[in-house]
Scaffold this motif. Structure first.
Motif, PDB file in Angstrom:
ATOM      1  N   UNK A 248      38.970  52.486  33.780  1.00  0.00           N
ATOM      2  CA  UNK A 248      38.745  51.217  34.489  1.00  0.00           C
ATOM      3  C   UNK A 248      39.347  50.068  33.700  1.00  0.00           C
ATOM      4  N   UNK A 249      40.119  49.222  34.387  1.00  0.00           N
ATOM      5  CA  UNK A 249      40.687  48.031  33.763  1.00  0.00           C
ATOM      6  C   UNK A 249      40.056  46.798  34.386  1.00  0.00           C
ATOM      7  N   UNK A 250      39.619  45.881  33.533  1.00  0.00           N
ATOM      8  CA  UNK A 250      39.031  44.636  34.019  1.00  0.00           C
ATOM      9  C   UNK A 250      39.767  43.450  33.416  1.00  0.00           C
ATOM     10  N   UNK A 251      39.610  42.311  34.058  1.00  0.00           N
ATOM     11  CA  UNK A 251      40.219  41.056  33.611  1.00  0.00           C
ATOM     12  C   UNK A 251      39.108  40.017  33.504  1.00  0.00           C
ATOM     13  N   UNK A 252      39.032  39.338  32.368  1.00  0.00           N
ATOM     14  CA  UNK A 252      38.045  38.287  32.154  1.00  0.00           C
ATOM     15  C   UNK A 252      38.777  37.001  31.784  1.00  0.00           C
ATOM     16  N   UNK A 253      38.391  35.907  32.416  1.00  0.00           N
ATOM     17  CA  UNK A 253      39.033  34.613  32.169  1.00  0.00           C
ATOM     18  C   UNK A 253      37.965  33.589  31.795  1.00  0.00           C
TER      19      UNK A 253
END
Length: 388
Positions: A248-253
């Motif tokens: 699983x790949x996630x993006x946090x900003x």
């Protein structure tokens, strides 16, 4: 006109079904504090797992370079640029202040080295040198940046520079920055650069330059392999981060943290939350062929339709999916010219009549307009076959 080429039913042997689009956005969870805005998404599906003021327009500082790197990687993917091409530095590019790799006017580095300078050291000079190579000037490159933002449906972003330097008045949102990162991560080669903690430029010379990644999480959080930090006095400390774990790949900003330590702590909270609560079920990798499309009057009569991005389904941990129908719809009556990467169809994953995932299929290669002689030979061939 379109036609459905195939529908397949895939079964998973576990009992409960779950629809990713039904996720409640966990805005009410007290997950992130002491920042102006934040968002957390799963990359493949784009599902928002958490958000806080994610539509607030704010200066992105050097996170602007996410779009700069996206246009560079897109040009490489389309064959308009190569990693080995030498890029010349103009006087204007060399004059950039702020973070830089101290390029000199007339100095040449390869695209790969320039990307190192941008991704690791946030080099403003390298960003402008690449902008000038791709568009002729930074001003024209900014037009391409804004055109790409519009293409991605980003309504709350406007770029004024390729760098995000203060005074340029670039603005974006946590939501829009996450979508840009999602698009950039289609190009798997980018993490080769953004995941590097330290490297060197000009090795073997007396101007050897040490690069240290401005994103410390690359070293201190397992699975983090990008993407871009940002800081100005106005923007404060910002970060667009991505991490991969168990498929699983996630993006946090994060926008507007008071310190770099606080920025990293808040991103860490979001990453921990994602990996503890959610699971992805990979379905397709990028560039998987799912059919052929006919090209009317094309130099190539048929070209393959490929997945344009990784395709997955998302569930909460402990929940699973079943009875997924796959629909591949290829565009009919396509006419040359077709460019590599042009949309030529759509892949849908459907459960109980609800579309869980809808993703474009793209042309594997270009098909120029066929010349008159080619068309003439085809017509003679058709006539001969008909006569037989």
């Amino acid at each position: 006109m379109k036609r459905i080429i195939s529908i397949m039913v895939m079964s998973f042997l576990l009992a409960s079904a779950f629809v990713p689009s039904a996720f409640a956005r966990d805005s009410e969870v007290d997950l992130v504090q002491n920042v102006k805005s934040a968002i957390l998404i799963e990359r493949d599906t784009g599902t928002i797992l958490y958000e806080k003021n994610s539509a607030e327009k704010l200066p992105p500082a050097s996170m602007t370079k996410v779009m700069t790197m996206l246009l560079i990687m897109e040009a490489i993917d389309k064959g308009k640029l190569s990693m080995d091409e030498k890029i010349r530095t103009s006087e204007y590019a060399a004059s950039m202040g702020g973070s830089q790799i101290f390029l000199e006017p007339g100095e040449e580095m390869t695209t790969s080295q320039m990307l190192q300078g941008i991704a690791i050291a946030s080099g403003n000079d390298a960003s402008v040198a690449m902008a000038e190579r791709l568009a002729g000037s930074e001003e024209e490159f900014v037009k391409q940046m804004n055109a790409k933002a519009k293409e991605l449906g980003l309504k709350d972003t406007e770029f004024k520079s390729a760098t995000g330097l203060p005074g340029k008045k670039d603005y974006s949102t946590a939501h829009d920055m996450a979508i840009m990162a999602k698009e950039l991560l289609k190009y798997e080669g980018i993490t080769k650069f953004t995941s590097t903690y330290e490297s060197y430029l000009r090795e073997g010379s007396d101007k050897k330059f040490w690069l240290v990644n401005t994103n410390r999480l690359v070293r201190f959080y397992p699975g983090v392999d990008g993407l871009k930090t940002g800081f100005t006095n106005e923007a404060k400390y910002c970060l667009t981060a991505t991490a991969q774990k168990d498929g699983m790949r996630v993006i946090a900003v994060v926008f507007g943290a008071p310190t770099s330590k606080e920025r990293n702590a808040q991103v860490t909270k979001m990453l921990d939350y994602a990996f503890s609560q959610y699971k992805t079920h990979p379905m397709f990798k990028r560039n998987v062929a799912l059919g052929h499309v006919a090209v009317s009057k094309g130099e190539k009569k048929k070209i393959e339709a490929l997945t344009s991005e990784p395709i997955s389904l998302l569930t909460k941990k402990g929940e699973n999916i079943e009875n997924i129908k796959q629909s591949i719809v290829l565009d009919k009556n396509l006419k040359a010219p077709i460019k590599k990467g042009d949309k030529v169809g759509t892949l849908k994953l459907i459960q109980d009549g609800k579309i869980l995932v809808e993703s474009p299929l793209v042309a594997k290669e270009a098909s120029k307009e066929a010349n008159w002689w080619t068309l003439y030979k085809r017509s003679i061939g058709m006539f001969t076959r008909a006569g037989n």
